[in-house]
Design a protein around this motif. Structure first.
Motif, mmCIF file in Angstrom:
data_model
loop_
_atom_site.group_PDB
_atom_site.id
_atom_site.type_symbol
_atom_site.label_atom_id
_atom_site.label_comp_id
_atom_site.label_asym_id
_atom_site.label_seq_id
_atom_site.Cartn_x
_atom_site.Cartn_y
_atom_site.Cartn_z
ATOM 1 N N ASP A 176 89.667 16.505 138.220
ATOM 2 C CA ASP A 176 90.551 15.653 137.427
ATOM 3 C C ASP A 176 89.756 14.872 136.378
ATOM 4 O OD1 ASP A 176 92.731 16.504 138.871
ATOM 5 O OD2 ASP A 176 92.832 14.723 140.152
ATOM 6 N N MET A 177 88.612 14.299 136.790
ATOM 7 C CA MET A 177 87.817 13.484 135.875
ATOM 8 C C MET A 177 87.234 14.337 134.755
ATOM 9 S SD MET A 177 85.957 10.922 138.609
ATOM 10 C CE MET A 177 85.341 9.703 137.450
ATOM 11 N N GLU A 178 86.968 15.594 135.056
ATOM 12 C CA GLU A 178 86.419 16.499 134.051
ATOM 13 C C GLU A 178 87.505 16.994 133.101
ATOM 14 O OE1 GLU A 178 83.518 18.578 132.038
ATOM 15 O OE2 GLU A 178 83.186 17.244 133.761
ATOM 16 N N ASP A 179 88.682 17.283 133.638
ATOM 17 C CA ASP A 179 89.731 17.923 132.838
ATOM 18 C C ASP A 179 90.518 16.948 131.970
ATOM 19 O OD1 ASP A 179 88.978 20.312 133.977
ATOM 20 O OD2 ASP A 179 90.577 20.305 135.486
ATOM 21 N N LEU A 180 90.717 15.719 132.462
ATOM 22 C CA LEU A 180 91.494 14.762 131.680
ATOM 23 C C LEU A 180 90.714 14.350 130.440
ATOM 24 C CD1 LEU A 180 92.878 12.537 134.563
ATOM 25 C CD2 LEU A 180 94.243 13.940 133.011
ATOM 26 N N CYS A 181 91.422 14.137 129.352
ATOM 27 C CA CYS A 181 90.765 13.735 128.115
ATOM 28 C C CYS A 181 90.071 12.390 128.310
ATOM 29 C CB CYS A 181 91.787 13.621 126.982
ATOM 30 S SG CYS A 181 92.555 15.195 126.547
ATOM 31 N N GLY A 182 88.971 12.189 127.596
ATOM 32 C CA GLY A 182 88.298 10.906 127.641
ATOM 33 C C GLY A 182 87.083 10.894 128.559
ATOM 34 N N GLU A 183 86.417 9.755 128.552
ATOM 35 C CA GLU A 183 85.223 9.535 129.362
ATOM 36 C C GLU A 183 85.578 8.543 130.475
ATOM 37 O OE1 GLU A 183 81.183 6.942 128.902
ATOM 38 O OE2 GLU A 183 81.715 8.205 127.202
ATOM 39 N N HIS A 184 85.449 8.964 131.724
ATOM 40 C CA HIS A 184 85.887 8.153 132.851
ATOM 41 C C HIS A 184 84.720 7.875 133.792
ATOM 42 C CE1 HIS A 184 89.726 9.093 131.178
ATOM 43 N NE2 HIS A 184 89.575 10.392 131.423
ATOM 44 N N ARG A 185 84.478 6.590 134.027
ATOM 45 C CA ARG A 185 83.353 6.174 134.851
ATOM 46 C C ARG A 185 83.802 5.067 135.809
ATOM 47 N NH1 ARG A 185 82.077 10.180 132.853
ATOM 48 N NH2 ARG A 185 80.229 10.714 131.636
ATOM 49 N N TYR A 186 82.949 4.780 136.778
ATOM 50 C CA TYR A 186 83.181 3.666 137.697
ATOM 51 C C TYR A 186 81.834 3.043 138.018
ATOM 52 C CZ TYR A 186 81.392 6.490 141.597
ATOM 53 O OH TYR A 186 80.592 7.242 142.417
ATOM 54 N N PHE A 187 81.861 1.855 138.622
ATOM 55 C CA PHE A 187 80.632 1.298 139.191
ATOM 56 C C PHE A 187 80.944 0.834 140.597
ATOM 57 C CE2 PHE A 187 82.595 -2.147 136.720
ATOM 58 C CZ PHE A 187 82.580 -3.225 137.603
ATOM 59 N N ARG A 188 79.923 0.665 141.400
ATOM 60 C CA ARG A 188 80.140 0.445 142.827
ATOM 61 C C ARG A 188 80.485 -1.006 143.152
ATOM 62 N NH1 ARG A 188 75.828 -1.536 145.964
ATOM 63 N NH2 ARG A 188 73.854 -1.819 144.863
ATOM 64 N N GLY A 189 81.352 -1.142 144.165
ATOM 65 C CA GLY A 189 81.655 -2.450 144.721
ATOM 66 C C GLY A 189 81.011 -2.564 146.081
ATOM 67 N N ASN A 190 81.702 -3.203 147.028
ATOM 68 C CA ASN A 190 81.165 -3.318 148.386
ATOM 69 C C ASN A 190 81.678 -2.224 149.304
ATOM 70 O OD1 ASN A 190 83.585 -5.097 147.930
ATOM 71 N ND2 ASN A 190 83.550 -5.198 150.159
ATOM 72 N N HIS A 191 82.705 -1.489 148.890
ATOM 73 C CA HIS A 191 83.217 -0.381 149.684
ATOM 74 C C HIS A 191 82.869 0.951 149.027
ATOM 75 C CE1 HIS A 191 86.404 -3.151 151.736
ATOM 76 N NE2 HIS A 191 85.187 -3.308 152.211
ATOM 77 N N ASP A 192 81.609 1.057 148.647
ATOM 78 C CA ASP A 192 81.047 2.291 148.110
ATOM 79 C C ASP A 192 79.649 2.453 148.702
ATOM 80 O OD1 ASP A 192 83.062 3.063 145.959
ATOM 81 O OD2 ASP A 192 82.539 1.053 145.268
ATOM 82 N N ASN A 193 79.243 3.686 148.915
ATOM 83 C CA ASN A 193 77.914 3.988 149.431
ATOM 84 C C ASN A 193 76.917 3.910 148.273
ATOM 85 O OD1 ASN A 193 75.533 5.349 150.165
ATOM 86 N ND2 ASN A 193 76.597 6.663 151.605
#
Length: 212
Positions: A55-72
Motif C-alpha cells: 500500500d505504501m509503495e503503490d499509493l501516490c506520494g511519499e509516506h513515512r512514520y517515526f517511532r513512538g513507545n509502541h514500536d520496536n
C-alpha cells in the motif's frame, strides 16, 4: 508549496491507516509514532506486513512514520519507511523527535510489546536539544508533548510517570517556540496555543493537512 498529511497513532491498524492515505491522497505523509512496527504478531502474520508495504509503495506520494513507545526501535531502524529518531529538513523547517514512554510497561513483555530503549537516551536527547536550538524549526512533530504544556492540555495528567522525553521537549520549547507542534500519544484530539505556538494532539488515526 508541498502539503504534508500528519497522522496520529496507528497501533498496528494498518488497513485503516492505508484507508486514510487513500482518502487524502497526500503528496507526503508522516505518521507520528505508535505505528505498531515490530510487534510479535508481525512474525505470525507476514501477509499484513506485505500488504502494508505494498500500500505504501503503490499509493501516490511519499509516506513515512517515526517511532513512538509502541514500536520496536531496532525493527524501525531497519525499516525503509521509518524516519531517523531525530530528523531535520532545512528546506521546510520541519523537525522530528521520536520516542516516548509507556506508563503501562509493568503489564507488557520486554522484547515483545515493550522495549527498554523506547525513549531516546539522555545523550541522544541532548544532541536533539542542541540541534533544535541551532536550527529553530518552524514545525515540530513528536510522539509525546512537552512537559510544561501537557498539564494545560490534559488537566487529569499527573507526574507519577516521569518521562525524560517530555522533559527534553519542554527544554526545547523553552529555547524556541515554533509555529506548529503536533504530537499524539494521548489518544485525544485537542488544540492549545502557548507563546505563539499552536499545539495539536491527534487522536488515533486522526489526520491534519499542513503546508510546508
Amino acid at each position: 508549496m508541498t502539503q504534508l498529511l500528519i497522522i496520529g497513532d496507528v497501533h498496528g491498524k494498518w488497513d485503516a491507516y492505508s484507508k486514510v492515505l487513500e482518502v487524502y491522497q497526500p503528496e507526503r505523509s508522516i505518521q507520528i509514532g505508535d505505528f505498531g512496527w515490530g510487534f510479535a504478531d508481525q512474525i505470525h502474520h507476514p501477509d499484513r506486513v506485505a500488504k502494508l508495504e505494498g500500500d505504501m509503495e503503490d499509493l501516490c506520494g511519499e509516506h513515512r512514520y517515526f517511532r513512538g513507545n509502541h514500536d520496536n526501535p531496532a525493527a524501525c531502524a531497519a525499516h525503509e519507511y521509518c524516519l531517523d529518531d531525530t530528523h531535520w529538513e532545512p528546506d521546510t523547517g520541519l523537525m522530528v523527535i521520536a520516542g516516548g514512554n509507556s506508563i503501562d510497561r509493568a503489564w507488557r513483555t520486554a522484547g515483545v510489546d515493550w522495549w527498554e530503549d523506547e525513549e531516546l537516551s539522555y545523550d541522544q536527547l541532548h544532541e536533539a536539544i542542541d540541534l533544535y536550538e541551532e536550527r529553530k524549526p518552524r514545525i515540530v512533530l513528536t510522539h509525546d508533548g512537552p512537559e510544561d504544556v501537557i498539564p494545560y492540555m490534559f488537566p487529569w495528567y499527573r507526574k507519577e510517570f516521569p518521562s525524560r522525553t517530555r522533559e527534553a521537549l519542554g527544554s526545547m520549547f523553552a529555547i524556541h517556540q515554533p509555529e506548529l507542534w503536533v504530537f499524539g500519544h494521548w489518544h485525544t484530539s485537542h488544540t492549545y496555543h502557548a507563546n505563539g505556538t499552536k499545539f495539536v494532539c491527534l487522536k488515533e488515526l486522526e489526520a491534519m493537512m499542513v503546508n510546508l
